[in-house]
Motif scaffolding. Structure first.
Motif, PDB file in Angstrom:
ATOM      1  N   SER A   1      -0.135  -9.077  -2.732  1.00  8.07           N
ATOM      2  CA  SER A   1      -0.813  -7.784  -2.624  1.00  8.07           C
ATOM      3  C   SER A   1      -2.071  -7.874  -1.776  1.00  8.07           C
ATOM      4  N   PHE A   2      -2.566  -9.086  -1.544  1.00 12.07           N
ATOM      5  CA  PHE A   2      -3.726  -9.294  -0.673  1.00 12.07           C
ATOM      6  C   PHE A   2      -3.311  -9.807   0.705  1.00 12.07           C
ATOM      7  N   CYS A   3      -2.011  -9.736   1.007  1.00  8.28           N
ATOM      8  CA  CYS A   3      -1.506 -10.285   2.269  1.00  8.28           C
ATOM      9  C   CYS A   3      -0.793  -9.210   3.080  1.00  8.28           C
ATOM     10  N   GLU A   4      -0.645  -9.494   4.330  1.00  9.41           N
ATOM     11  CA  GLU A   4       0.165  -8.660   5.225  1.00  9.41           C
ATOM     12  C   GLU A   4       1.390  -9.469   5.634  1.00  9.41           C
ATOM     13  N   PHE A   5       2.575  -8.902   5.443  1.00  8.54           N
ATOM     14  CA  PHE A   5       3.790  -9.666   5.701  1.00  8.54           C
ATOM     15  C   PHE A   5       4.957  -8.708   5.893  1.00  8.54           C
ATOM     16  N   LYS A   6       5.943  -9.186   6.594  1.00  6.71           N
ATOM     17  CA  LYS A   6       7.239  -8.530   6.693  1.00  6.71           C
ATOM     18  C   LYS A   6       8.305  -9.333   5.964  1.00  6.71           C
ATOM     19  N   VAL A   7       8.102 -10.625   5.953  1.00  4.81           N
ATOM     20  CA  VAL A   7       8.939 -11.534   5.183  1.00  4.81           C
ATOM     21  C   VAL A   7       8.017 -12.317   4.260  1.00  4.81           C
ATOM     22  N   ILE A   8       8.462 -12.542   3.012  1.00  5.89           N
ATOM     23  CA  ILE A   8       7.602 -13.175   2.018  1.00  5.89           C
ATOM     24  C   ILE A   8       7.120 -14.544   2.469  1.00  5.89           C
ATOM     25  N   ASN A   9       7.946 -15.269   3.198  1.00  5.69           N
ATOM     26  CA  ASN A   9       7.590 -16.632   3.600  1.00  5.69           C
ATOM     27  C   ASN A   9       6.574 -16.684   4.725  1.00  5.69           C
ATOM     28  N   SER A  10       6.265 -15.540   5.334  1.00  3.26           N
ATOM     29  CA  SER A  10       5.295 -15.529   6.454  1.00  3.26           C
ATOM     30  C   SER A  10       4.182 -14.534   6.170  1.00  3.26           C
ATOM     31  N   ALA A  11       3.525 -14.675   5.034  1.00  2.00           N
ATOM     32  CA  ALA A  11       2.462 -13.762   4.633  1.00  2.00           C
ATOM     33  C   ALA A  11       1.116 -14.254   5.150  1.00  2.00           C
ATOM     34  N   THR A  12       0.264 -13.283   5.558  1.00  2.00           N
ATOM     35  CA  THR A  12      -1.083 -13.584   6.052  1.00  2.00           C
ATOM     36  C   THR A  12      -2.097 -12.901   5.155  1.00  2.00           C
ATOM     37  N   PHE A  13      -3.080 -13.663   4.667  1.00  2.00           N
ATOM     38  CA  PHE A  13      -4.082 -13.129   3.747  1.00  2.00           C
ATOM     39  C   PHE A  13      -5.009 -12.165   4.498  1.00  2.00           C
ATOM     40  N   VAL A  14      -5.187 -10.933   3.956  1.00  2.00           N
ATOM     41  CA  VAL A  14      -6.039  -9.920   4.584  1.00  2.00           C
ATOM     42  C   VAL A  14      -7.067  -9.359   3.608  1.00  2.00           C
ATOM     43  N   GLY A  15      -7.208  -9.941   2.441  1.00  2.00           N
ATOM     44  CA  GLY A  15      -8.218  -9.494   1.493  1.00  2.00           C
ATOM     45  C   GLY A  15      -7.871  -8.158   0.849  1.00  2.00           C
ATOM     46  N   LEU A  16      -8.874  -7.305   0.752  1.00  2.00           N
ATOM     47  CA  LEU A  16      -8.715  -6.011   0.075  1.00  2.00           C
ATOM     48  C   LEU A  16      -8.255  -4.893   1.007  1.00  2.00           C
ATOM     49  N   ARG A  17      -7.840  -5.238   2.205  1.00  2.00           N
ATOM     50  CA  ARG A  17      -7.478  -4.203   3.168  1.00  2.00           C
ATOM     51  C   ARG A  17      -6.287  -3.376   2.689  1.00  2.00           C
ATOM     52  N   ASN A  18      -5.305  -4.011   2.057  1.00  2.00           N
ATOM     53  CA  ASN A  18      -4.149  -3.260   1.557  1.00  2.00           C
ATOM     54  C   ASN A  18      -4.567  -2.227   0.509  1.00  2.00           C
ATOM     55  N   TYR A  19      -5.490  -2.617  -0.376  1.00  2.00           N
ATOM     56  CA  TYR A  19      -5.952  -1.679  -1.399  1.00  2.00           C
ATOM     57  C   TYR A  19      -6.750  -0.538  -0.780  1.00  2.00           C
ATOM     58  N   ALA A  20      -7.568  -0.864   0.226  1.00  2.00           N
ATOM     59  CA  ALA A  20      -8.343   0.181   0.898  1.00  2.00           C
ATOM     60  C   ALA A  20      -7.414   1.154   1.633  1.00  2.00           C
ATOM     61  N   ASP A  21      -6.401   0.622   2.303  1.00  2.00           N
ATOM     62  CA  ASP A  21      -5.455   1.496   2.999  1.00  2.00           C
ATOM     63  C   ASP A  21      -4.659   2.359   2.021  1.00  2.00           C
ATOM     64  N   ALA A  22      -4.306   1.770   0.883  1.00  2.00           N
ATOM     65  CA  ALA A  22      -3.517   2.522  -0.091  1.00  2.00           C
ATOM     66  C   ALA A  22      -4.316   3.689  -0.664  1.00  2.00           C
ATOM     67  N   PHE A  23      -5.543   3.421  -1.122  1.00  2.00           N
ATOM     68  CA  PHE A  23      -6.339   4.498  -1.702  1.00  2.00           C
ATOM     69  C   PHE A  23      -6.870   5.466  -0.650  1.00  2.00           C
ATOM     70  N   GLY A  24      -6.858   5.052   0.599  1.00  2.00           N
ATOM     71  CA  GLY A  24      -7.238   5.974   1.662  1.00  2.00           C
ATOM     72  C   GLY A  24      -6.117   6.895   2.089  1.00  2.00           C
ATOM     73  N   ASP A  25      -4.907   6.600   1.679  1.00  2.00           N
ATOM     74  CA  ASP A  25      -3.750   7.428   2.010  1.00  2.00           C
ATOM     75  C   ASP A  25      -3.687   8.607   1.033  1.00  2.00           C
ATOM     76  N   GLU A  26      -3.625   9.817   1.553  1.00  2.00           N
ATOM     77  CA  GLU A  26      -3.609  11.006   0.710  1.00  2.00           C
ATOM     78  C   GLU A  26      -2.347  11.065  -0.160  1.00  2.00           C
ATOM     79  N   GLN A  27      -1.221  10.676   0.388  1.00  2.00           N
ATOM     80  CA  GLN A  27       0.011  10.709  -0.374  1.00  2.00           C
ATOM     81  C   GLN A  27      -0.024   9.718  -1.551  1.00  2.00           C
ATOM     82  N   PHE A  28      -0.594   8.530  -1.298  1.00  2.00           N
ATOM     83  CA  PHE A  28      -0.703   7.557  -2.383  1.00  2.00           C
ATOM     84  C   PHE A  28      -1.667   8.059  -3.458  1.00  2.00           C
TER      85      PHE A  28
END
Length: 564
Positions: free
Chosen positions: A35-62
């Protein structure tokens, strides 16, 4: 006991702990990290910190979906508990007829899996909306919201009703009888207006203290070796004689139950108040209770018919011709012009591979439930009896797993199962053991706490090993909880769709919930006849298991989750 058990941890704890580690802990940790990573495949995940949470709560639909989900959870929780408690209170009343039947009907929707439940209500709602000239997908958010609330209530009220009934039955009977007796006395006093006010000719009467009251009902000692004669009576104390005369009572020839006047002057007898033959107004209380029971019986009969109708509709349409199953005729009964006989069942059994799917579901369910019952009960006994830091931490992890949704683990769990070769009908049972250990250990541990430790210590003093003590002493005592946990876990494994769909190789292995999806053809066409026949054959086995074992469910919940 704890010191003796510690060296047996590989047998009692290790199987459940390993399955729990691979079935819950590792997928949960991986899912949390991803949940703190950016990935398309689980084996190639890159750590991005809280960015996913910020993007999620910034999305009006979410944000809209998040608050709508929170509102839905709050609404459903309040309504389910309120309705379930009201039904439980009514079904635990004395002399209410048909309580077992009503409990069975209200609990029945809980036996149905999510995928089957979705198809049943989709057909039912589409047919209802067709009467008003509307379509399901054309409804607004408000209508969809309350429709989902109604569906959830229909399915979950029965489960919470069982929990509340178990809790109510664990209340000591003395408390309930005392409350009922106090209510009847209060009503009788209010109707008479004489027991709550002192009588004018009672002011000068001495009030006997506790010792005098006991002496009043205690027989006088007789001469040694002499039996009482039939015509003889015990001498009556003088103060009691005056008291009885003032109350208009006589001790000679009194009926059973009148002794309470001696201990409680100023109040009528509770037993006769309950029977309605001593206290004026007691008969009225009984009549009101009988009338309210008749009303409740009628109300629950109507509710039961509404509760059971979706299942009746599916059974009826499973015998209809394909052309006769549509939005305008789904409510029609089977007749000579629309009957298909058993052709839908034959089609489901042969053309769609129902037999193999039924076999895989049966093997997975039986194996998984047996593993859960044996391994989790042994683990719960060890955790409760040893009770060190490791056991406490492990127990709290089991309880924590009960509140984590499967959707948080499903991708990482699927990847882990593929990597470890757990994607076969037999190996998936270990995943069920790990993910189902939370509820099982919680209920078993609650029951073990009620078993006297002296019984187990006596067995060990007599020469039993911990294994013999568990299987010969503890396990037979835990029979009610075994049956309750077995039924709950059987319903879950038999009806589960997501875990087999994600883990098993669907080209080789299909369970019944997966098979039902294959009745949907191209361009949205659904073979409703065979699909409804398949749904009926899916529901029948689990209903039979429940009907056979239903009388043990409440006892097991009382002994485990409530008392523990």
């Amino acid at each position: 006991m704890g010191k003796v058990l510690r060296k047996w941890w590989p047998l009692f704890v290790l199987p459940t702990a390993l399955s729990f580690t691979f079935g819950f802990i590792i997928p949960f940790v991986q899912g949390t990290y991803l949940s703190f990573c950016e990935f398309k495949v689980i084996n190639s995940a890159t750590f991005v910190g809280l960015r996913n949470y910020a993007d999620a709560f910034g999305d009006e639909q979410f944000a809209h979906a998040f608050w709508l989900t929170a509102l839905f959870a709050l609404t459903v929780t309040v309504l389910i508990n309120a309705i379930a408690l009201a039904i439980a209170l009514a079904l635990t009343r004395d002399h209410l007829k048909g309580t077992n039947s009503f409990r069975t009907v209200f609990f029945m929707p809980n036996l149905i899996g999510g995928i089957v439940l979705g198809y049943i209500w989709q057909i039912l709602i589409n047919c209802v909306l067709s009467i008003f000239g509307q379509q399901l997908l054309a409804l607004n958010t408000t209508a969809g919201y309350w429709g989902l609330v109604a569906l959830t209530l229909w399915q979950q009220v029965g489960y919470m009703m069982i929990i509340y009934i178990a809790g109510l039955q664990s209340i000591p009977t003395d408390y309930i009888e005392a409350a009922k007796g106090g209510r009847r006395l209060g009503l009788a006093d209010a109707l008479e207006g004489q027991d709550t006010q002192p009588h004018a000719h009672d002011h000068d009467l001495p009030v006997p203290d506790h010792h005098q009251r006991l002496q009043a009902v205690r027989p006088e000692p007789r001469p040694h070796g002499r039996r009482p004669q039939p015509h003889e009576r015990a001498p009556r104390p003088q103060h009691l004689q005056h008291l009885l005369c003032a109350r208009g009572c006589q001790l000679d020839g009194h009926r059973p139950g009148q002794g309470s006047h001696l201990l409680h002057p100023g109040h009528r007898d509770l037993a006769h108040s309950a029977q309605g033959d001593q206290v004026p107004g007691g008969a009225a209380v009984m009549k009101r209770e009988k009338a309210s029971n008749r009303v409740l019986t009628v109300v629950f009969t109507i509710l039961s018919l509404a509760w059971i109708y979706p299942l009746f509709m599916i059974c009826t349409n499973s015998f209809k011709q394909e052309s006769a199953i549509n939005t305008s005729s789904v409510f029609d009964l089977v007749g000579a012009d629309n009957s298909a006989g058993i052709s839908n069942y034959l089609s489901a059994l042969t053309r769609q591979g129902f037999a193999s799917a039924f076999g895989y579901s049966l093997v997975i369910t039986v194996t998984s439930v047996l593993l859960i019952l044996v391994c989790c009960s042994m683990c719960a006994w060890y955790v409760v009896r040893v009770n060190d830091r490791f056991c406490k931490a492990l127990y709290y992890l089991f309880v924590f797993s009960m509140v984590v949704p499967f959707q948080m683990l499903m991708f990482t769990l699927s990847n882990l199962a593929d990597g470890m070769g757990l994607n076969t009908p037999f190996n998936i049972c270990f995943i069920y053991l790990g993910f189902g250990a939370g509820l099982a250990v919680f209920m078993f541990a609650g029951f073990v706490k009620t078993i006297p430790l002296e019984i187990e210590e006596a067995a060990m003093i007599d020469g039993c090993s911990p294994v013999q003590t568990f299987f010969h002493v503890v396990l037979p005592i835990m029979k009610p909880t075994y049956i309750s946990v077995g039924i709950l876990e059987t319903m879950w494994v038999w009806n589960d769709y997501l875990l087999p769909y994600l883990v098993l190789d669907s080209t080789k292995y299909k369970t019944i919930p997966i098979l039902i999806q294959y009745f949907r053809g191209g361009f949205g066409h659904v073979e409703l006849g065979p699909m409804m026949a398949c749904i009926v054959m899916t529901i029948v086995p689990i209903v039979v298991v429940y009907l056979v074992c239903q009388r043990y469910i409440i006892n097991g919940v009382v002994a485990g989750a409530v008392k523990g």
